[in-house]
Design a protein around this motif. Structure first.
Motif, PDB file in Angstrom:
ATOM      1  N   GLU A 106       0.818  -1.194   0.010  1.00 28.48           N
ATOM      2  CA  GLU A 106       0.208  -0.160  -0.041  1.00 28.48           C
ATOM      3  C   GLU A 106       0.833   1.126  -0.092  1.00 28.48           C
ATOM      4  N   ARG A 107       1.936   1.261   0.584  1.00 33.40           N
ATOM      5  CA  ARG A 107       2.776   2.391   0.676  1.00 33.40           C
ATOM      6  C   ARG A 107       4.330   1.849   0.077  1.00 33.40           C
ATOM      7  N   ARG A 108       4.368   1.752  -1.351  1.00 34.88           N
ATOM      8  CA  ARG A 108       5.565   1.307  -2.089  1.00 34.88           C
ATOM      9  C   ARG A 108       6.685   2.437  -1.848  1.00 34.88           C
ATOM     10  N   ASP A 109       5.932   3.385  -1.635  1.00 33.31           N
ATOM     11  CA  ASP A 109       6.919   4.888  -1.960  1.00 33.31           C
ATOM     12  C   ASP A 109       7.811   4.759  -0.587  1.00 33.31           C
ATOM     13  N   LEU A 110       7.301   4.218   0.385  1.00 29.43           N
ATOM     14  CA  LEU A 110       7.960   4.237   1.770  1.00 29.43           C
ATOM     15  C   LEU A 110       8.563   3.155   2.105  1.00 29.43           C
ATOM     16  N   ASP A 129       8.406  12.007   1.299  1.00 25.51           N
ATOM     17  CA  ASP A 129       7.672  12.858   2.321  1.00 25.51           C
ATOM     18  C   ASP A 129       7.097  11.578   3.200  1.00 25.51           C
ATOM     19  N   VAL A 130       7.569  11.411   4.435  1.00 24.74           N
ATOM     20  CA  VAL A 130       6.898  10.406   5.216  1.00 24.74           C
ATOM     21  C   VAL A 130       5.871  11.098   6.282  1.00 24.74           C
ATOM     22  N   PRO A 131       4.737  10.705   6.227  1.00 23.79           N
ATOM     23  CA  PRO A 131       3.550  11.196   7.242  1.00 23.79           C
ATOM     24  C   PRO A 131       3.541  10.795   8.509  1.00 23.79           C
ATOM     25  N   ARG A 132       2.909  11.301   9.446  1.00 26.49           N
ATOM     26  CA  ARG A 132       2.864  10.549  10.874  1.00 26.49           C
ATOM     27  C   ARG A 132       2.383   9.300  10.593  1.00 26.49           C
ATOM     28  N   MET A 133       2.798   8.332  11.136  1.00 27.64           N
ATOM     29  CA  MET A 133       2.230   6.923  11.262  1.00 27.64           C
ATOM     30  C   MET A 133       2.378   6.471  12.646  1.00 27.64           C
ATOM     31  N   SER A 134       1.490   5.264  12.726  1.00 31.20           N
ATOM     32  CA  SER A 134       1.672   4.667  14.372  1.00 31.20           C
ATOM     33  C   SER A 134       2.491   3.289  14.574  1.00 31.20           C
ATOM     34  N   VAL A 140      15.694  11.385   3.065  1.00 30.42           N
ATOM     35  CA  VAL A 140      16.402  10.917   1.812  1.00 30.42           C
ATOM     36  C   VAL A 140      16.626   9.211   2.265  1.00 30.42           C
ATOM     37  N   GLN A 141      16.268   8.359   1.175  1.00 33.57           N
ATOM     38  CA  GLN A 141      16.238   7.019   1.426  1.00 33.57           C
ATOM     39  C   GLN A 141      16.995   6.554   0.245  1.00 33.57           C
ATOM     40  N   ILE A 142      17.554   5.131   0.496  1.00 29.93           N
ATOM     41  CA  ILE A 142      18.055   4.409  -0.554  1.00 29.93           C
ATOM     42  C   ILE A 142      17.982   2.792   0.083  1.00 29.93           C
ATOM     43  N   LEU A 143      18.044   1.711  -0.941  1.00 33.80           N
ATOM     44  CA  LEU A 143      18.036   0.567  -0.409  1.00 33.80           C
ATOM     45  C   LEU A 143      19.470  -0.042  -0.459  1.00 33.80           C
ATOM     46  N   HIS A 144      19.786  -0.740   0.442  1.00 31.42           N
ATOM     47  CA  HIS A 144      21.100  -1.398   0.694  1.00 31.42           C
ATOM     48  C   HIS A 144      20.797  -2.829   0.449  1.00 31.42           C
ATOM     49  N   VAL A 145      21.681  -3.445  -0.312  1.00 37.87           N
ATOM     50  CA  VAL A 145      21.672  -4.997  -0.460  1.00 37.87           C
ATOM     51  C   VAL A 145      23.070  -5.514   0.019  1.00 37.87           C
ATOM     52  N   THR A 194      17.662  -4.002   3.366  1.00 35.61           N
ATOM     53  CA  THR A 194      17.428  -3.023   3.918  1.00 35.61           C
ATOM     54  C   THR A 194      17.524  -1.342   3.478  1.00 35.61           C
ATOM     55  N   ILE A 195      16.233  -0.787   3.733  1.00 31.15           N
ATOM     56  CA  ILE A 195      16.070   0.654   3.564  1.00 31.15           C
ATOM     57  C   ILE A 195      16.590   1.758   4.310  1.00 31.15           C
ATOM     58  N   LEU A 196      17.892   2.164   4.070  1.00 28.94           N
ATOM     59  CA  LEU A 196      18.252   3.165   4.844  1.00 28.94           C
ATOM     60  C   LEU A 196      17.558   4.836   4.579  1.00 28.94           C
ATOM     61  N   ARG A 197      17.194   5.365   5.674  1.00 31.71           N
ATOM     62  CA  ARG A 197      16.533   6.547   5.639  1.00 31.71           C
ATOM     63  C   ARG A 197      16.921   7.490   6.504  1.00 31.71           C
ATOM     64  N   GLN A 198      16.993   8.742   6.109  1.00 31.53           N
ATOM     65  CA  GLN A 198      17.569   9.917   7.027  1.00 31.53           C
ATOM     66  C   GLN A 198      16.777  11.045   6.871  1.00 31.53           C
ATOM     67  N   PRO A 199      15.949  11.610   7.857  1.00 27.55           N
ATOM     68  CA  PRO A 199      15.171  12.997   7.955  1.00 27.55           C
ATOM     69  C   PRO A 199      16.239  14.020   7.558  1.00 27.55           C
ATOM     70  N   VAL A 200      15.742  15.020   6.644  1.00 26.43           N
ATOM     71  CA  VAL A 200      16.452  16.123   6.200  1.00 26.43           C
ATOM     72  C   VAL A 200      15.890  17.333   6.408  1.00 26.43           C
ATOM     73  N   ARG A 201      16.739  18.573   6.499  1.00 31.85           N
ATOM     74  CA  ARG A 201      16.225  19.769   6.510  1.00 31.85           C
ATOM     75  C   ARG A 201      17.194  20.663   5.413  1.00 31.85           C
ATOM     76  N   PRO A 202      16.640  21.905   5.119  1.00 32.79           N
ATOM     77  CA  PRO A 202      17.540  22.723   4.348  1.00 32.79           C
ATOM     78  C   PRO A 202      18.672  23.092   5.132  1.00 32.79           C
ATOM     79  N   ALA A 203      19.865  22.956   4.144  1.00 35.00           N
ATOM     80  CA  ALA A 203      21.222  23.251   5.069  1.00 35.00           C
ATOM     81  C   ALA A 203      21.263  24.801   5.034  1.00 35.00           C
TER      82      ALA A 203
END
Length: 207
Positions: free
Chosen positions: A9-13, A25-30, A144-149, A196-205
């Protein structure tokens, strides 16, 4: 009865390419969550928390199915990681890691359902970490995210490229905790094939 699977359902994430970084863009999730620290490869506490999370997640699934007629696939294990010195993620300085392990829940799961699941687990299972499982929301926003194999121990170079190449090129800076989503069962998967998906929240530098 239609089954809900967050990975579909959330292939983007919950999917990513291994050959390029992507912004999401990751919304609030439980989530079901539990905290700890130390080396995940050797820590008995880490294993106890994983067991408690999955046992509670399956109890939630059973309760929702019986009371609401909804079915869902239990989501993958995820981890939020932090340390006082962020370089340990590149050097794999495991003993300095602080972690929050978690399993995403469908939006119709409520705190009352989780509490019922926790009580059921406490009555039927002897889990050393069962009391540490909580139900909470988590919001990440731009990431930012990427798949690590491959093996977890080989994530360092990709994380380094994420922080030292991709983010500066996009005028982004890290914020929040490093996030990993474990799409493979490490007990049954050749380490060379772990996804493994590697993900890091980011902000404008800042300039």
């Amino acid at each position: 009865m239609q089954n809900y699977d967050v990975k579909k359902e959330r292939r983007d994430l919950y999917s990513a390419g291994h050959d390029r970084f992507a912004l999401v863009d990751v919304p609030r999730m439980s989530f079901l969550m539990a905290d700890g620290h130390g080396n995940p490869n050797t820590s008995a506490d880490y294993r106890a928390v994983v067991e408690a999370l999955y046992t509670t997640a399956y109890a939630v699934r059973a309760i929702v199915k019986s009371t609401e007629g909804r079915t869902h696939t239990v989501g993958p294990l995820e981890g939020l990681w932090s340390a006082d010195d962020l370089s340990v993620f590149e050097t794999r300085g495991y003993d300095q890691w602080k972690w929050t392990l978690m399993i995403v829940q469908p939006e119709w799961v409520t705190s009352a359902t989780v509490e019922e699941a926790r009580e059921r687990v406490a009555r039927t299972k002897k889990l050393s970490a069962g009391h540490r499982v909580r139900f909470d929301d988590h919001t990440e926003g731009r990431c930012v995210q990427i798949l690590h194999v491959g093996p977890y121990d080989e994530e360092g170079p990709t994380i380094k490229r994420m922080h030292e190449e991709f983010m500066p090129a996009q005028r982004l800076a890290p914020r929040g905790r490093h996030h990993e989503i474990y799409l493979s069962d490490a007990r049954r998967t050749d380490p060379r094939r772990l996804r493994t998906i590697l993900r890091q929240p980011v902000r404008p530098a800042q300039n």
